[in-house]
Write a protein that holds these residues in place. Structure first.
Motif, PDB file in Angstrom:
ATOM      1  N   PHE A  66      -4.424  -4.007 -11.893  1.00 31.58           N
ATOM      2  CA  PHE A  66      -5.286  -5.093 -11.394  1.00 31.58           C
ATOM      3  C   PHE A  66      -6.630  -5.064 -12.107  1.00 31.58           C
ATOM      4  N   LYS A 101     -11.206 -13.877 -15.002  1.00 30.83           N
ATOM      5  CA  LYS A 101     -12.472 -13.913 -14.249  1.00 30.83           C
ATOM      6  C   LYS A 101     -12.200 -14.138 -12.773  1.00 30.83           C
ATOM      7  N   LEU A 131     -11.765   1.921  -1.186  1.00 27.75           N
ATOM      8  CA  LEU A 131     -10.299   2.017  -1.118  1.00 27.75           C
ATOM      9  C   LEU A 131      -9.890   3.159  -0.189  1.00 27.75           C
ATOM     10  N   PHE A 137     -13.136 -19.321  -0.996  1.00 29.13           N
ATOM     11  CA  PHE A 137     -11.857 -19.484  -0.297  1.00 29.13           C
ATOM     12  C   PHE A 137     -11.581 -18.363   0.686  1.00 29.13           C
ATOM     13  N   GLU A 138     -12.294 -17.246   0.571  1.00 28.93           N
ATOM     14  CA  GLU A 138     -12.048 -16.145   1.512  1.00 28.93           C
ATOM     15  C   GLU A 138     -12.534 -16.485   2.920  1.00 28.93           C
ATOM     16  N   THR A 190      -9.381 -17.753   4.414  1.00 27.55           N
ATOM     17  CA  THR A 190      -8.340 -16.741   4.645  1.00 27.55           C
ATOM     18  C   THR A 190      -8.736 -15.850   5.820  1.00 27.55           C
ATOM     19  N   ARG A 236      -4.863 -24.393  -4.961  1.00 29.45           N
ATOM     20  CA  ARG A 236      -6.216 -24.482  -5.516  1.00 29.45           C
ATOM     21  C   ARG A 236      -6.192 -24.721  -7.021  1.00 29.45           C
ATOM     22  N   TRP A 294       0.813  -1.221   0.000  1.00 26.05           N
ATOM     23  CA  TRP A 294       0.000   0.000   0.000  1.00 26.05           C
ATOM     24  C   TRP A 294       0.847   1.273   0.000  1.00 26.05           C
ATOM     25  N   TRP A 344     -14.735  -6.185  -6.172  1.00 25.46           N
ATOM     26  CA  TRP A 344     -14.220  -5.198  -7.153  1.00 25.46           C
ATOM     27  C   TRP A 344     -15.335  -4.585  -8.000  1.00 25.46           C
ATOM     28  N   ARG A 364     -16.226   1.779  -5.499  1.00 22.38           N
ATOM     29  CA  ARG A 364     -14.912   1.176  -5.283  1.00 22.38           C
ATOM     30  C   ARG A 364     -13.916   2.163  -4.667  1.00 22.38           C
ATOM     31  N   LYS A 367      -9.597 -13.164 -10.070  1.00 29.16           N
ATOM     32  CA  LYS A 367      -8.403 -12.414  -9.701  1.00 29.16           C
ATOM     33  C   LYS A 367      -8.615 -11.841  -8.319  1.00 29.16           C
ATOM     34  N   THR A 368      -7.574 -11.927  -7.507  1.00 25.02           N
ATOM     35  CA  THR A 368      -7.634 -11.450  -6.131  1.00 25.02           C
ATOM     36  C   THR A 368      -6.465 -10.517  -5.895  1.00 25.02           C
ATOM     37  N   LEU A 369      -6.749  -9.377  -5.281  1.00 25.88           N
ATOM     38  CA  LEU A 369      -5.697  -8.438  -4.901  1.00 25.88           C
ATOM     39  C   LEU A 369      -5.509  -8.495  -3.398  1.00 25.88           C
ATOM     40  N   HIS A 370      -4.286  -8.712  -2.956  1.00 29.94           N
ATOM     41  CA  HIS A 370      -3.974  -8.629  -1.530  1.00 29.94           C
ATOM     42  C   HIS A 370      -3.117  -7.395  -1.302  1.00 29.94           C
ATOM     43  N   ALA A 371      -3.723  -6.373  -0.738  1.00 31.62           N
ATOM     44  CA  ALA A 371      -2.977  -5.151  -0.431  1.00 31.62           C
ATOM     45  C   ALA A 371      -2.632  -5.150   1.044  1.00 31.62           C
ATOM     46  N   ASN A 372      -1.362  -4.936   1.338  1.00 27.77           N
ATOM     47  CA  ASN A 372      -0.928  -4.862   2.728  1.00 27.77           C
ATOM     48  C   ASN A 372      -0.246  -3.538   3.004  1.00 27.77           C
ATOM     49  N   THR A 400      -4.886  -5.612   5.830  1.00 24.10           N
ATOM     50  CA  THR A 400      -4.792  -6.292   4.543  1.00 24.10           C
ATOM     51  C   THR A 400      -6.117  -6.144   3.828  1.00 24.10           C
ATOM     52  N   LEU A 401      -6.061  -5.788   2.559  1.00 25.96           N
ATOM     53  CA  LEU A 401      -7.256  -5.708   1.729  1.00 25.96           C
ATOM     54  C   LEU A 401      -7.266  -6.887   0.765  1.00 25.96           C
ATOM     55  N   HIS A 402      -8.340  -7.637   0.745  1.00 24.57           N
ATOM     56  CA  HIS A 402      -8.504  -8.694  -0.243  1.00 24.57           C
ATOM     57  C   HIS A 402      -9.597  -8.268  -1.212  1.00 24.57           C
ATOM     58  N   ALA A 403      -9.186  -7.881  -2.402  1.00 24.16           N
ATOM     59  CA  ALA A 403     -10.163  -7.497  -3.422  1.00 24.16           C
ATOM     60  C   ALA A 403     -10.349  -8.646  -4.387  1.00 24.16           C
ATOM     61  N   ASN A 404     -11.589  -9.018  -4.620  1.00 25.39           N
ATOM     62  CA  ASN A 404     -11.891 -10.094  -5.560  1.00 25.39           C
ATOM     63  C   ASN A 404     -12.836  -9.611  -6.636  1.00 25.39           C
ATOM     64  N   LEU A 405     -12.629 -10.130  -7.830  1.00 25.59           N
ATOM     65  CA  LEU A 405     -13.517  -9.815  -8.923  1.00 25.59           C
ATOM     66  C   LEU A 405     -14.929 -10.291  -8.591  1.00 25.59           C
TER      67      LEU A 405
END
Lengths: 247, 247
Positions: A210, A216, B207, B233-234, B237, A244, A196, B196, B203, A218-223, B219-224
């Motif tokens: 991103f 289809k 953010l 799976f979240e 996590t 997975r 971040w 997302w 959005r 996609k995961t973003l991990h922002a720290n 931590t941010l986990h952004a998923n489509l």
């Protein structure tokens, strides 16, 4: 592919250095892998800082993947870095980049393009040749993942190399505009890390990248934290992402 | 706290409905928890859609937490929702919200404030009273986490309730401006989910909210995908995030 050293690391992981033509590389395999139970493979990319310098970080990841998840992992020296012949144009682009960053100036598109685009052109066929060689080894097989730095190399690989089934990227902003276009063509599952408060990367550019990926899943991990501050627990979340998709 | 039903769910998980004064709630506990080995507790928040409607989702999460991680988990009906007495002002604000969303209009600050701020004022002391009662039960103890919806309630709880050690939020944009200020005062570790392509949430606002949190570990986990498309799976996590912080 010529193996030049063989080192048992403990945890049931074997480290072997190799050369493929003039490209040096390292392969880590779980000793449990066999012809009848081949290990999925993760290609570990890294910035062109030289394999020796990057070794502790790379070996730490690979060993974890092999010991905890039964993955094989491999990395290669990028063209123009480490002990490989220098590359005048890349050296110039890197000098320009360092000068701009030291001066606190924005890094111009022409510097990014000169730094990254030739590297993508050279490195991707080398990764593909490495992949051919690795997949012909006994005990390695099945789905392949790519992870790590020089995200532009990973983007191109994800687009052109159908054997790569999933990718873990580190979102950087030194990405040529042309690679944003290629990112739209990526369709494999992606796991993207973003720091971040990355000093060297523009947050919005990383978020835009991103957003651009065509995948289809996609995961973003922002720290929170700077470029090198990726939390330790993300090593395992990345491994689980591959678990997975590569099983 | 009065238990009104008791249902073994299998997997070693016990579900008990309770009332605390006029507040109905549900508690899930691993039967393995004991006075000498108390289970950490996760408070599961949810939108004010009524506990019955939310039950499958809440019970699914709680059962997973209890069976896989040995956590206790509890939720309560929010004021004005489910079978609890209606609340004229909140009903009005919800009607205004629905009208704005149906018309495709931006949801004005006054609607968001009217919808959320009174709910925060009412719900937070109720959560705290519930926490008092839960922590006095044998077999529940140790660190407490909060997760789930109405992020503004979670923000206020994270600021005022020192027994809460970690929180998992779902980033929404229906957050009063005043809560952005409170977010800066949050210092506990945070795990934030963002969809997302969330139809109902902006959005950039999400953010910005992630950016505002004062926590050193976030931590941010952004998923489509859309609002309800959080990948399966979240769940794990999130559980692993709590496992890191509630042990």
């Amino acid at each position: 592919m010529l193996f030049t050293s063989e080192l048992p690391l403990g945890d049931g992981v074997l480290e072997r250095e190799f050369t493929l033509g003039e490209i040096p590389g390292i392969l880590w395999t779980p000793v449990s892998a066999s012809v009848s139970a081949p290990a999925p493979l993760i290609l570990i990319g890294h910035p062109p800082l030289g394999l020796r310098k990057m070794y502790p970080r790379l070996a730490g990841r690979a060993r974890y993947y092999a010991a905890e998840y039964g993955f094989a992992a491999a990395t290669i020296e990028l063209p123009g870095s480490g002990d490989r012949p220098r590359w005048a144009a890349a050296e110039q682009a890197r000098a320009d980049l360092r000068r701009a960053m030291r001066a606190g100036e924005p890094v111009g598109h022409e510097i990014v393009d000169a730094l990254v685009l030739p590297l993508v052109e050279e490195a991707v066929p080398e990764w593909q040749a490495t992949l051919d060689a690795l997949l012909s080894l006994p005990g390695i097989g099945g789905p392949v993942g790519y992870e790590g730095g020089v995200i532009s190399i990973g983007i191109r690989l994800a687009v052109v190399e159908p054997r790569i089934s999933a990718a873990g990227f580190f979102a950087g902003s030194l990405v040529p505009a042309a690679m944003f276009e290629e990112a739209r063509q990526v369709t494999i599952p992606l796991h993207v890390l973003l720091q971040w408060d990355d000093e060297g990367n523009d947050r919005q550019a990383a978020l835009d990248l991103f957003d651009a990926f065509g995948s289809k899943e996609k995961t973003l991990h922002a720290n929170l934290g700077g470029h090198t501050g990726v939390p330790r627990f993300e090593l395992d979340t990345g491994a689980r992402f591959f678990a997975r998709h590569l099983k």
